[in-house]
Motif scaffolding. Structure first.
Motif, short mmCIF file in Angstrom:
data_model
loop_
_atom_site.label_atom_id
_atom_site.label_comp_id
_atom_site.label_asym_id
_atom_site.label_seq_id
_atom_site.Cartn_x
_atom_site.Cartn_y
_atom_site.Cartn_z
N MET A 171 -51.98 -0.82 2.89
CA MET A 171 -51.25 0.02 1.97
C MET A 171 -52.24 0.71 1.05
O MET A 171 -53.27 0.17 0.67
N VAL A 172 -51.95 1.91 0.65
CA VAL A 172 -52.83 2.71 -0.18
C VAL A 172 -52.94 2.13 -1.59
O VAL A 172 -53.95 2.28 -2.26
N PHE A 173 -51.93 1.43 -2.01
CA PHE A 173 -51.87 0.90 -3.37
C PHE A 173 -52.94 -0.15 -3.63
O PHE A 173 -53.43 -0.28 -4.74
N LEU A 174 -53.31 -0.90 -2.60
CA LEU A 174 -54.31 -1.96 -2.73
C LEU A 174 -55.45 -1.74 -1.74
O LEU A 174 -55.23 -1.31 -0.62
N PRO A 175 -56.70 -2.03 -2.16
CA PRO A 175 -57.80 -1.90 -1.20
C PRO A 175 -57.77 -3.01 -0.15
O PRO A 175 -57.05 -3.99 -0.28
N ASP A 176 -58.60 -2.84 0.87
CA ASP A 176 -58.61 -3.80 1.98
C ASP A 176 -59.09 -5.18 1.55
O ASP A 176 -58.70 -6.18 2.16
N GLU A 177 -59.93 -5.26 0.53
CA GLU A 177 -60.42 -6.58 0.12
C GLU A 177 -59.34 -7.45 -0.50
O GLU A 177 -59.51 -8.64 -0.66
N SER A 178 -58.20 -6.86 -0.82
CA SER A 178 -57.10 -7.66 -1.39
C SER A 178 -56.39 -8.48 -0.32
O SER A 178 -55.60 -9.36 -0.65
N LEU A 194 -46.73 -7.01 -8.60
CA LEU A 194 -47.29 -8.35 -8.76
C LEU A 194 -48.52 -8.53 -7.88
O LEU A 194 -49.52 -9.11 -8.31
N LYS A 195 -48.48 -8.02 -6.65
CA LYS A 195 -49.65 -8.09 -5.79
C LYS A 195 -50.83 -7.35 -6.41
O LYS A 195 -51.97 -7.83 -6.39
N HIS A 196 -50.56 -6.20 -6.99
CA HIS A 196 -51.63 -5.43 -7.63
C HIS A 196 -52.18 -6.18 -8.85
O HIS A 196 -53.40 -6.23 -9.05
N ALA A 197 -51.31 -6.76 -9.64
CA ALA A 197 -51.76 -7.50 -10.82
C ALA A 197 -52.61 -8.71 -10.41
O ALA A 197 -53.65 -8.98 -11.03
N GLU A 198 -52.20 -9.42 -9.38
CA GLU A 198 -52.99 -10.57 -8.91
C GLU A 198 -54.35 -10.12 -8.38
O GLU A 198 -55.36 -10.79 -8.60
N TYR A 199 -54.39 -8.97 -7.72
CA TYR A 199 -55.67 -8.45 -7.23
C TYR A 199 -56.58 -8.10 -8.40
O TYR A 199 -57.77 -8.43 -8.39
N VAL A 200 -56.06 -7.44 -9.40
CA VAL A 200 -56.87 -7.05 -10.56
C VAL A 200 -57.40 -8.29 -11.27
O VAL A 200 -58.59 -8.35 -11.63
N HIS A 201 -56.55 -9.31 -11.46
CA HIS A 201 -57.00 -10.53 -12.12
C HIS A 201 -58.05 -11.26 -11.28
O HIS A 201 -59.03 -11.79 -11.83
N ALA A 202 -57.89 -11.29 -9.97
CA ALA A 202 -58.88 -11.93 -9.11
C ALA A 202 -60.20 -11.18 -9.15
O ALA A 202 -61.28 -11.80 -9.15
N LYS A 203 -60.14 -9.87 -9.20
CA LYS A 203 -61.35 -9.06 -9.26
C LYS A 203 -62.10 -9.30 -10.57
O LYS A 203 -63.32 -9.48 -10.59
#
Length: 96
Positions: free
Chosen positions: A1-8, A66-75
């Motif tokens: 998905m364009v919203f999240l990068p592949d590393e997510s 929520l997926k985006h927020a979890e990715y940002v926090h993990a990053k």
């Protein structure tokens, strides 16, 4: 998905019933009910397909947010731990 990068993709997926999805699904359903009320249609009986559609879209948006927020926090966590690993002198225990 364009919203999240592949590393997510390495992150575990959030649970299907989470706070963001449920609240935005409920908000989508209320939006359909308000649309019925503003257009002077029976609130609960009219446009059931629209109610289901708005609730589904709200649920999907909540899940993706929520997926985006979890990715940002993990990053941020990864960058912080990497900084701590490279600068151990700055993070010594107070007693030593």
């Amino acid at each position: 998905m364009v919203f999240l990068p592949d590393e997510s993709r390495s992150l575990p997926p959030p649970p299907l019933l989470n706070k963001g999805s449920v609240w935005l699904g409920f908000a989508g359903w209320l939006t359909a009910l308000m649309d019925n009320a503003f257009n002077r249609r029976p609130i609960l009986q009219s446009g059931l397909h629209r109610q289901v559609l708005f609730a589904s879209v709200g649920y999907f948006v909540g899940y993706q947010l929520l997926k985006h927020a979890e990715y940002v926090h993990a990053k941020v966590d990864r960058e912080l731990f990497e900084y701590i690993r490279h600068h151990p002198v700055e993070f010594q225990a107070a007693g030593t």
